[in-house]
Motif scaffolding. Structure first.
Motif, PDB file in Angstrom:
ATOM      1  N   LEU A  48     -38.128  61.041  48.304  1.00  0.00           N
ATOM      2  CA  LEU A  48     -37.210  60.270  49.148  1.00  0.00           C
ATOM      3  C   LEU A  48     -36.870  61.020  50.431  1.00  0.00           C
ATOM      4  O   LEU A  48     -36.582  60.410  51.458  1.00  0.00           O
ATOM      5  N   HIS A  49     -36.907  62.346  50.366  1.00  0.00           N
ATOM      6  CA  HIS A  49     -36.619  63.171  51.540  1.00  0.00           C
ATOM      7  C   HIS A  49     -37.811  63.193  52.500  1.00  0.00           C
ATOM      8  O   HIS A  49     -37.705  63.723  53.608  1.00  0.00           O
ATOM      9  N   GLY A  50     -38.942  62.636  52.079  1.00  0.00           N
ATOM     10  CA  GLY A  50     -40.120  62.576  52.941  1.00  0.00           C
ATOM     11  C   GLY A  50     -41.060  63.751  52.801  1.00  0.00           C
ATOM     12  O   GLY A  50     -41.947  63.948  53.635  1.00  0.00           O
ATOM     13  N   GLU A  51     -40.893  64.523  51.735  1.00  0.00           N
ATOM     14  CA  GLU A  51     -41.733  65.706  51.539  1.00  0.00           C
ATOM     15  C   GLU A  51     -43.126  65.316  51.035  1.00  0.00           C
ATOM     16  O   GLU A  51     -43.355  64.202  50.580  1.00  0.00           O
ATOM     17  N   SER A  52     -44.039  66.281  51.057  1.00  0.00           N
ATOM     18  CA  SER A  52     -45.438  66.073  50.688  1.00  0.00           C
ATOM     19  C   SER A  52     -45.608  65.784  49.193  1.00  0.00           C
ATOM     20  O   SER A  52     -44.894  66.325  48.352  1.00  0.00           O
ATOM     21  N   VAL A  53     -46.601  64.965  48.902  1.00  0.00           N
ATOM     22  CA  VAL A  53     -46.931  64.612  47.520  1.00  0.00           C
ATOM     23  C   VAL A  53     -47.683  65.752  46.827  1.00  0.00           C
ATOM     24  O   VAL A  53     -47.626  65.890  45.603  1.00  0.00           O
ATOM     25  N   GLU A  54     -48.384  66.581  47.585  1.00  0.00           N
ATOM     26  CA  GLU A  54     -49.263  67.613  47.010  1.00  0.00           C
ATOM     27  C   GLU A  54     -48.567  68.547  46.006  1.00  0.00           C
ATOM     28  O   GLU A  54     -49.096  68.791  44.925  1.00  0.00           O
ATOM     29  N   PRO A  55     -47.378  69.089  46.319  1.00  0.00           N
ATOM     30  CA  PRO A  55     -46.727  69.961  45.330  1.00  0.00           C
ATOM     31  C   PRO A  55     -46.388  69.232  44.028  1.00  0.00           C
ATOM     32  O   PRO A  55     -46.407  69.819  42.954  1.00  0.00           O
ATOM     33  N   VAL A  56     -46.084  67.948  44.133  1.00  0.00           N
ATOM     34  CA  VAL A  56     -45.764  67.153  42.940  1.00  0.00           C
ATOM     35  C   VAL A  56     -47.019  66.992  42.084  1.00  0.00           C
ATOM     36  O   VAL A  56     -46.983  67.175  40.861  1.00  0.00           O
ATOM     37  N   LEU A  57     -48.138  66.679  42.725  1.00  0.00           N
ATOM     38  CA  LEU A  57     -49.402  66.562  41.990  1.00  0.00           C
ATOM     39  C   LEU A  57     -49.779  67.893  41.347  1.00  0.00           C
ATOM     40  O   LEU A  57     -50.302  67.929  40.238  1.00  0.00           O
ATOM     41  N   GLY A  58     -49.466  68.989  42.043  1.00  0.00           N
ATOM     42  CA  GLY A  58     -49.699  70.314  41.471  1.00  0.00           C
ATOM     43  C   GLY A  58     -48.864  70.557  40.222  1.00  0.00           C
ATOM     44  O   GLY A  58     -49.343  71.145  39.245  1.00  0.00           O
ATOM     45  N   LEU A  59     -47.627  70.097  40.239  1.00  0.00           N
ATOM     46  CA  LEU A  59     -46.764  70.240  39.055  1.00  0.00           C
ATOM     47  C   LEU A  59     -47.337  69.465  37.868  1.00  0.00           C
ATOM     48  O   LEU A  59     -47.289  69.933  36.733  1.00  0.00           O
ATOM     49  N   ILE A  60     -47.849  68.286  38.128  1.00  0.00           N
ATOM     50  CA  ILE A  60     -48.429  67.478  37.052  1.00  0.00           C
ATOM     51  C   ILE A  60     -49.634  68.193  36.461  1.00  0.00           C
ATOM     52  O   ILE A  60     -49.795  68.272  35.247  1.00  0.00           O
ATOM     53  N   GLU A  61     -50.465  68.737  37.345  1.00  0.00           N
ATOM     54  CA  GLU A  61     -51.674  69.433  36.897  1.00  0.00           C
ATOM     55  C   GLU A  61     -51.331  70.641  36.035  1.00  0.00           C
ATOM     56  O   GLU A  61     -51.903  70.855  34.983  1.00  0.00           O
TER      57      GLU A  61
END
Length: 199
Positions: free
Chosen positions: A179-192
């Motif tokens: 919601l703050h507009g940050e990048s999706v990449e770190p989130v995908l990294g957490l899932i991985e």
């Protein structure tokens, strides 16, 4: 306890309907203590290591999961509300559910869509509901839902502050981060990596 008294207590104490509670209970596995019977040696070994039996532990965990599931059901949007809120047709909602870019949970033969994946753009009483999916979740949800996690785990991932997602030095949840507009990449990294599963 009479049925209407239970219904009133659920509504007064938890803002839940009986149907939400029933749907939540159906998501729990059956409790069958005999299915996990240990041998005497195994039980003794665990007792010696300090892992003693706690009869109330399952009940406490089950109650917590049930409450979280009931809240997911009670705040979820129907397919029709999502269709109207996103201003798309039924086919598009179905396609996105099947592609896992929209998160849906079964509610006795119908699909409902947990509210935490959406922002309410306009929810006034005089205007029709307008929704927007949280930016980036269309990329995050397919990877997350592919893990076949319990809905409370999915919600926990989206709502629990993560040490790796910091804004102004403070850990933020995936939802807050996106919601703050940050990048999706770190989130995908957490899932991985799956580190969030311990939270």
């Amino acid at each position: 306890m009479p049925t209407d008294e239970l219904d009133q207590l659920l509504l007064d104490r938890f803002n839940l309907r009986r149907s939400d509670l029933i749907a939540a209970l159906k998501t729990l596995p059956a409790h069958r203590p005999w299915a996990a019977t240990l041998t005497a040696d195994e039980a003794h070994l665990l007792d010696d290591a300090g892992f003693t039996e706690d009869p109330g532990a399952y009940a406490e965990i089950a109650a917590d999961v049930t409450a979280h599931m009931a809240r997911l059901y009670s705040t979820a949007y129907s397919a029709a509300e999502v269709r109207e809120g996103l201003n798309v047709n039924d086919s598009r909602v179905r396609q996105r559910r099947l592609a896992r870019s929209l998160w849906a949970i079964s509610d006795g033969g119908t699909w409902v869509y947990p509210a935490i994946q959406f922002e309410v753009v306009d929810g006034s009483r005089t205007e029709p509901l307008k929704l927007k999916q949280v930016r980036g979740l269309d990329q995050v949800l397919p990877a997350l839902l592919a893990r076949e996690l319990h809905p409370t785990s999915v919600a926990g991932f989206l709502l629990t502050p993560q040490p790796d997602l910091r804004i102004d030095g403070r850990p933020k949840s995936v939802r807050e981060w996106l919601l703050h507009g940050e990048s999706v990449e770190p989130v995908l990294g957490l899932i991985e990596v799956g580190e969030w599963a311990a939270t």
